[in-house]
Design a protein around this motif. Sequence first.
Motif, PDB file in Angstrom:
ATOM      1  N   PRO A   2       0.827  -1.213   0.000  1.00 47.00           N
ATOM      2  CA  PRO A   2       0.000   0.000   0.000  1.00 47.00           C
ATOM      3  C   PRO A   2       0.859   1.260   0.000  1.00 47.00           C
ATOM      4  N   ARG A   4       0.328   3.904   1.728  1.00 49.50           N
ATOM      5  CA  ARG A   4       0.424   4.411   3.089  1.00 49.50           C
ATOM      6  C   ARG A   4       0.790   3.272   4.025  1.00 49.50           C
ATOM      7  N   THR A   6       0.496   0.597   6.450  1.00 52.59           N
ATOM      8  CA  THR A   6      -0.727  -0.072   6.890  1.00 52.59           C
ATOM      9  C   THR A   6      -0.369  -1.371   7.587  1.00 52.59           C
ATOM     10  N   ALA A 102      -9.729   3.446   4.432  1.00 54.17           N
ATOM     11  CA  ALA A 102      -8.286   3.669   4.620  1.00 54.17           C
ATOM     12  C   ALA A 102      -7.833   4.938   3.915  1.00 54.17           C
ATOM     13  N   TYR A 109      -1.065   6.281  11.134  1.00 55.27           N
ATOM     14  CA  TYR A 109      -0.993   5.142  10.206  1.00 55.27           C
ATOM     15  C   TYR A 109      -2.306   4.383  10.306  1.00 55.27           C
ATOM     16  N   VAL A 110      -2.504   3.455   9.376  1.00 54.79           N
ATOM     17  CA  VAL A 110      -3.771   2.712   9.297  1.00 54.79           C
ATOM     18  C   VAL A 110      -3.556   1.295   9.819  1.00 54.79           C
ATOM     19  N   LEU A 112      -5.671  -2.230   9.839  1.00 49.54           N
ATOM     20  CA  LEU A 112      -6.843  -2.970   9.382  1.00 49.54           C
ATOM     21  C   LEU A 112      -7.022  -4.194  10.270  1.00 49.54           C
ATOM     22  N   ARG A 126      -1.956  -6.193   0.682  1.00 52.18           N
ATOM     23  CA  ARG A 126      -2.526  -4.860   0.909  1.00 52.18           C
ATOM     24  C   ARG A 126      -2.023  -4.210   2.198  1.00 52.18           C
ATOM     25  N   VAL A 127      -1.178  -4.916   2.938  1.00 47.39           N
ATOM     26  CA  VAL A 127      -0.667  -4.353   4.186  1.00 47.39           C
ATOM     27  C   VAL A 127       0.857  -4.330   4.174  1.00 47.39           C
ATOM     28  N   SER A 128       1.411  -3.409   4.934  1.00 51.68           N
ATOM     29  CA  SER A 128       2.864  -3.279   5.017  1.00 51.68           C
ATOM     30  C   SER A 128       3.457  -4.300   5.978  1.00 51.68           C
TER      31      SER A 128
END
Length: 200
Positions: A2, A4, A6, A102, A109-110, A112, A126-128
């Motif tokens: 992503p 950002r 996440t 998001a 930060y996000v 989930l 989709r996530v860091s």
Amino acid sequence: MPARFTVGLTGGIGSGKSLVANMFAERGASIIDTDQIAHSLTGPHGAAMPDILAEFGQHMADSRGAMDRARMRELVFREPAAKRRLEAILHPMIRDATLAAAAEASGSYVMLAIPLLVESGNWKQRVSRVLVIDCPEEVQVARVMARNGLTEEQVRAIMAAQVPRAVRLAAADDVIDNGGAIAALAPQVDRLHDLYQQYL
């Protein structure tokens, strides 16, 4: 990956995901809970209800116009194909709503919160980082029995439908141990929050 930073937060039933998510929220993270999104989609006159009723029949709605969860739960436990049909309706809607939330999130930060992150496969892209909330299975069983009034057999059936603890831990970049006292959580959350700030 992503754009950002996440974090994907996950864990088995009764591991304490909501509690930990709230602690990160207190420290400035934006929490997006996919369970809450799913509940709103399947709530009274939710966006997913027309498709669900078209697929499964009008009897799957309760008197408020929400999905009859008990009836649907019984069906998907009995028929794996029904579970796949329900997921085919819900998963794209949950994903779109999650990504939209998001994009609008204002936190540093996000995070989930995705109970089935490891099971669903495509969330990992989709996530860091993946954060797993972990505790011994006996602790999970005891917590869920106390919280939901289920029998041990019912709780273990739910757990059997989730990936094994070892598989979840193998997918983790970070782990929080929630097998002990609540007081032990704050130092772990602080340490990871500081780490995540360094990625921003």
